[in-house]
Design a protein around this motif. Structure first.
Motif, PDB file in Angstrom:
ATOM      1  N   LYS A   1      90.116 -37.072 -43.592  1.00  0.00           N
ATOM      2  CA  LYS A   1      90.731 -36.297 -42.121  1.00  0.00           C
ATOM      3  C   LYS A   1      89.796 -34.555 -41.726  1.00  0.00           C
ATOM      4  O   LYS A   1      91.265 -33.872 -41.684  1.00  0.00           O
ATOM      5  CB  LYS A   1      91.892 -36.496 -42.324  1.00  0.00           C
ATOM      6  N   GLN A   2      88.965 -34.817 -41.382  1.00  0.00           N
ATOM      7  CA  GLN A   2      88.613 -33.813 -41.670  1.00  0.00           C
ATOM      8  C   GLN A   2      87.650 -33.482 -39.927  1.00  0.00           C
ATOM      9  O   GLN A   2      86.893 -35.162 -39.755  1.00  0.00           O
ATOM     10  CB  GLN A   2      87.073 -33.253 -42.833  1.00  0.00           C
TER      11      GLN A   2
ATOM     12  N   TYR B   1      84.622 -26.751 -41.747  1.00  0.00           N
ATOM     13  CA  TYR B   1      84.825 -27.433 -41.365  1.00  0.00           C
ATOM     14  C   TYR B   1      86.969 -27.582 -41.489  1.00  0.00           C
ATOM     15  O   TYR B   1      87.035 -26.442 -41.740  1.00  0.00           O
ATOM     16  CB  TYR B   1      85.226 -28.286 -42.975  1.00  0.00           C
ATOM     17  N   TYR B   2      87.285 -28.460 -40.609  1.00  0.00           N
ATOM     18  CA  TYR B   2      88.494 -28.141 -40.156  1.00  0.00           C
ATOM     19  C   TYR B   2      89.577 -29.131 -40.886  1.00  0.00           C
ATOM     20  O   TYR B   2      88.594 -30.753 -40.523  1.00  0.00           O
ATOM     21  CB  TYR B   2      88.927 -28.592 -38.962  1.00  0.00           C
ATOM     22  N   THR B   3      90.894 -29.312 -40.854  1.00  0.00           N
ATOM     23  CA  THR B   3      91.369 -30.303 -41.852  1.00  0.00           C
ATOM     24  C   THR B   3      92.532 -30.782 -40.634  1.00  0.00           C
ATOM     25  O   THR B   3      92.780 -30.155 -40.048  1.00  0.00           O
ATOM     26  CB  THR B   3      92.502 -29.567 -42.877  1.00  0.00           C
ATOM     27  N   ILE B   4      92.258 -32.394 -40.353  1.00  0.00           N
ATOM     28  CA  ILE B   4      93.050 -32.174 -38.800  1.00  0.00           C
ATOM     29  C   ILE B   4      94.463 -33.141 -40.088  1.00  0.00           C
ATOM     30  O   ILE B   4      94.298 -33.834 -40.947  1.00  0.00           O
ATOM     31  CB  ILE B   4      92.712 -33.964 -38.704  1.00  0.00           C
TER      32      ILE B   4
ATOM     33  N   ASN C   1      81.953 -34.295 -35.764  1.00  0.00           N
ATOM     34  CA  ASN C   1      81.718 -34.420 -36.936  1.00  0.00           C
ATOM     35  C   ASN C   1      83.015 -35.205 -37.609  1.00  0.00           C
ATOM     36  O   ASN C   1      83.814 -34.555 -37.945  1.00  0.00           O
ATOM     37  CB  ASN C   1      80.949 -34.196 -37.254  1.00  0.00           C
ATOM     38  N   VAL C   2      83.580 -36.637 -37.311  1.00  0.00           N
ATOM     39  CA  VAL C   2      85.066 -36.691 -37.779  1.00  0.00           C
ATOM     40  C   VAL C   2      84.571 -37.319 -39.015  1.00  0.00           C
ATOM     41  O   VAL C   2      84.071 -38.188 -39.082  1.00  0.00           O
ATOM     42  CB  VAL C   2      85.427 -37.374 -36.621  1.00  0.00           C
ATOM     43  N   PHE C   3      85.548 -37.503 -40.546  1.00  0.00           N
ATOM     44  CA  PHE C   3      85.723 -37.710 -41.100  1.00  0.00           C
ATOM     45  C   PHE C   3      87.147 -38.677 -41.716  1.00  0.00           C
ATOM     46  O   PHE C   3      87.987 -37.865 -41.965  1.00  0.00           O
ATOM     47  CB  PHE C   3      84.745 -37.013 -42.591  1.00  0.00           C
TER      48      PHE C   3
ATOM     49  N   THR D   1      82.879 -31.608 -46.450  1.00  0.00           N
ATOM     50  CA  THR D   1      82.147 -33.471 -46.429  1.00  0.00           C
ATOM     51  C   THR D   1      81.045 -33.981 -46.207  1.00  0.00           C
ATOM     52  O   THR D   1      80.673 -33.151 -45.057  1.00  0.00           O
ATOM     53  CB  THR D   1      82.963 -34.538 -45.691  1.00  0.00           C
ATOM     54  N   PRO D   2      79.839 -33.659 -47.107  1.00  0.00           N
ATOM     55  CA  PRO D   2      79.033 -33.875 -46.937  1.00  0.00           C
ATOM     56  C   PRO D   2      79.151 -34.405 -45.807  1.00  0.00           C
ATOM     57  O   PRO D   2      79.169 -35.712 -45.085  1.00  0.00           O
ATOM     58  CB  PRO D   2      78.234 -34.422 -47.595  1.00  0.00           C
ATOM     59  N   PHE D   3      77.872 -34.701 -44.875  1.00  0.00           N
ATOM     60  CA  PHE D   3      77.110 -35.694 -43.828  1.00  0.00           C
ATOM     61  C   PHE D   3      76.873 -36.417 -44.061  1.00  0.00           C
ATOM     62  O   PHE D   3      77.384 -37.236 -42.534  1.00  0.00           O
ATOM     63  CB  PHE D   3      75.888 -34.529 -42.219  1.00  0.00           C
TER      64      PHE D   3
END
Length: 170
Positions: free
Chosen positions: A132-133, A153-156, A126-128, A106-108
């Motif tokens: 949900k990343q 990046y990690y998917t939550i 950095n929470v998206f 996901t872009p910052f």
């Protein structure tokens, strides 16, 4: 003599062919092992402890949370969480996250929260929320080497409690 030369040429060609086939088999095995390792990397379920290996959550904690309102160009509120009960609640929620690596970055500019944690080392998360990343940054790393964990990046997978807590402290 002519027959002997021909036998030598056939033997050399045969040995070279066998050597090339052996190299090809070796290269294929290497590629299969790499593909399996890459697949395992993206199928494994991680915890924050797996990623922040050096973090000592028993250390005195400093916790800042920035909630990004719309764009990074605008000033956004930064909340220094000093209440120890809230700190514990947030850290527990972070430590309970189950994460899976993703290739979908996901872009910052789409970040919803920036969580700065200072323990024995400094980290930024950095929470998206919409995607949900989460992405982890080791702010204490002074070398040019970056661990693989911090490049991804990690998917939550289980973020409901985590996001509810973040919304509750605003």
């Amino acid at each position: 003599m002519h027959k002997r030369k021909r036998n030598i040429i056939i033997t050399v060609v045969l040995i070279a062919s066998i050597a090339l086939m052996g190299l090809d088999v070796h290269e294929n095995k290497k590629q299969e092992a790499f593909a399996k390792a890459e697949s395992d990397r993206f199928n494994k379920i991680y915890t924050v402890s797996d990623i922040l290996k050096d973090a000592d959550f028993n250390e005195k904690l400093t916790l800042n949370i920035s909630s990004i309102v719309s764009t990074l160009d605008e000033p956004y509120p930064r909340l220094n969480v000093e209440n120890e009960e809230q700190q514990k609640q947030i850290i527990d929620a972070i430590n309970n996250l189950q994460l899976k690596r993703t290739k979908d970055a996901t872009p910052f500019v789409d970040v919803d929260y920036i969580i700065n944690i200072k323990l024995n080392k400094e980290y930024a998360l950095n929470v998206f929320e919409k995607k949900k990343q989460i992405r982890f940054l080791d702010l204490s790393n002074e070398s040019t080497e970056v661990e693989d964990e911090y490049l991804d990046y990690y998917t939550i997978l289980n973020g409901d409690e985590f996001f509810d807590i973040l919304k509750g402290i605003q």
